[in-house]
Design an enzyme around this catalytic site. Structure first.
Site, PDB file in Angstrom:
ATOM      1  N   SER A 212       0.863  -1.190  -0.103  1.00 45.71           N
ATOM      2  CA  SER A 212      -0.246  -0.109   0.040  1.00 45.71           C
ATOM      3  C   SER A 212       0.766   1.165   0.142  1.00 45.71           C
ATOM      4  O   SER A 212       1.487   1.466  -0.783  1.00 45.71           O
ATOM      5  CB  SER A 212      -1.167  -0.039   1.235  1.00 45.71           C
ATOM      6  OG  SER A 212      -1.829   0.868   1.028  1.00 45.71           O
TER       7      SER A 212
ATOM      8  N   HIS B 228      -7.733  -5.519   0.117  1.00 42.33           N
ATOM      9  CA  HIS B 228      -6.595  -4.586   0.382  1.00 42.33           C
ATOM     10  C   HIS B 228      -5.492  -4.964   1.274  1.00 42.33           C
ATOM     11  O   HIS B 228      -4.422  -4.984   1.344  1.00 42.33           O
ATOM     12  CB  HIS B 228      -7.006  -2.839   0.687  1.00 42.33           C
ATOM     13  CG  HIS B 228      -5.874  -2.403   0.553  1.00 42.33           C
ATOM     14  ND1 HIS B 228      -4.980  -1.821  -0.246  1.00 42.33           N
ATOM     15  CD2 HIS B 228      -5.368  -1.203   1.775  1.00 42.33           C
ATOM     16  CE1 HIS B 228      -4.280  -1.045  -0.286  1.00 42.33           C
ATOM     17  NE2 HIS B 228      -4.277  -0.807   1.086  1.00 42.33           N
TER      18      HIS B 228
ATOM     19  N   ASP C 250      -9.200  -5.890  -3.972  1.00 43.69           N
ATOM     20  CA  ASP C 250      -8.933  -4.754  -3.337  1.00 43.69           C
ATOM     21  C   ASP C 250      -9.822  -3.650  -3.409  1.00 43.69           C
ATOM     22  O   ASP C 250     -10.210  -3.434  -4.528  1.00 43.69           O
ATOM     23  CB  ASP C 250      -7.511  -4.170  -3.892  1.00 43.69           C
ATOM     24  CG  ASP C 250      -7.188  -3.174  -2.884  1.00 43.69           C
ATOM     25  OD1 ASP C 250      -7.550  -2.399  -2.181  1.00 43.69           O
ATOM     26  OD2 ASP C 250      -5.708  -3.049  -3.012  1.00 43.69           O
TER      27      ASP C 250
END
Length: 327
Positions: free
Chosen positions: A188, A291, A260
């Site tokens: 991320s 995610h 995600d």
């Protein structure tokens, strides 16, 4: 974050123009004052958005207690040590190093430098590190300034400047680890940090692993806060990872969760496409990967281990043999 008065200046100019217009026109004072008030409120809102946008991207206080409560490796039965890295501007970064327990194994292993996402702290990633450690890797969980027990305040400029410090620390551990086997991992937001670091320090990194990261924060505004899309030029944390990708010639593994819910999976596909050398990149997708939980998907650690133990030696052998043929 830096305190540029750009947004406030624009609003005040607009408010002044409307006020001047109201004094010389036939519109009612009510309409004039209403427009002036709206312009002023808009200016204040935009100024506040600019000044406090760091708090919309960095969440060191989530979950509750994340600034004070940092799990120790011993809680999971892992060897570990606290690493404190001072920054040139006086902050300190509190990282966690989990080497293999056997010195010979640690010296022969790959070492993963792990950059986490935009919430929590390095201790929250110890369950992930536990699996990596069980695969035979050393793991250094990097920490951002303002997160966990680290001091300072997070911003793109600060995180980019700090990213080289844990890498430098690992390079100084040549008596303990193989410094030619350092792999930078980013998930991320951590993917953006890892990409920025790799763009500056490719010669010090054996490979790059990216998971569920974004093309840029500017692009993510359209996804998570489209109401602010017209004001993207005010973004002081753009994290334009796409701009760095064409310069990355080191081996790269992309791990993408297709479910995600935060970063659209096409961001990872676009980053993969931008990496310039097909023979040096791999992408693995997980149909049910979300995610934050892609790393829990079946086959995730198998894919990561296969890249490091099989693909990476093959890629690097080809690079050493004939760089042109590996492109």
């Amino acid at each position: 974050s830096p305190s540029s008065p750009l947004a406030l200046q624009l609003g005040f100019v607009l408010a002044a123009a409307l006020w001047a217009f109201a004094d010389t026109s036939s519109m009612s004072s009510f309409v004039s004052s209403t427009l002036t008030t709206l312009a002023t409120l808009t200016a204040v809102a935009l100024g506040s958005l600019y000044l406090f946008q760091d708090s919309l991207l960095y969440f060191p206080q989530v979950p509750d207690g994340a600034r004070e409560q940092v799990m120790a490796p011993a809680a999971l039965g892992m060897p570990g040590e606290d690493v404190v890295l001072p920054t040139p501007d006086g902050a300190s970064l509190a990282a966690i190093f989990c080497p293999q327990a056997d010195d010979a194994a640690a010296a022969a292993a790959h070492t993963i430098l792990f950059f986490h996402g935009n919430a929590g702290n390095a201790g929250h990633r110890l369950p992930n590190a536990y699996h990596l450690h069980n695969l035979g890797f050393n793991v250094l969980l990097a920490e951002y300034r303002g997160y966990g027990r680290s001091t300072g305040r997070p911003s793109q400029a600060a995180l980019e400047a700090d990213a080289g410090l844990p890498l430098d620390w690992l390079l100084a551990q040549g008596h303990r680890i193989d410094t030619s086997r350092i792999i930078v991992f980013g998930r991320s937001l951590g993917g953006a940090v890892a990409i920025a670091l790799a763009a500056q320090r490719q010669d010090d990194i054996a490979a790059l692993v990216l998971e569920n990261t974004f093309v840029s924060v500017v692009d993510m505004i359209d996804v998570v806060m489209p109401i602010f899309s017209p004001f993207k030029p005010l973004c002081s944390n753009p994290w334009r990872s796409a701009d760095h990708m064409p310069s990355l010639t080191l081996p790269i593994l992309f791990l993408s969760g297709l479910r995600d819910e935060l970063v659209p999976a096409d961001h990872m596909a676009r980053l993969y496409d931008l990496a310039p050398l097909p023979a040096r990149k791999r992408i693995v997708t997980f149909a049910n990967g979300t995610h934050n939980e892609t790393w829990l998907e079946p086959g995730y650690f198998d894919a990561l281990a296969a890249f490091i133990r099989s693909d990476l030696p093959t890629i690097r052998a080809a690079m050493a043999d004939s760089p042109e043929q590996s492109q």
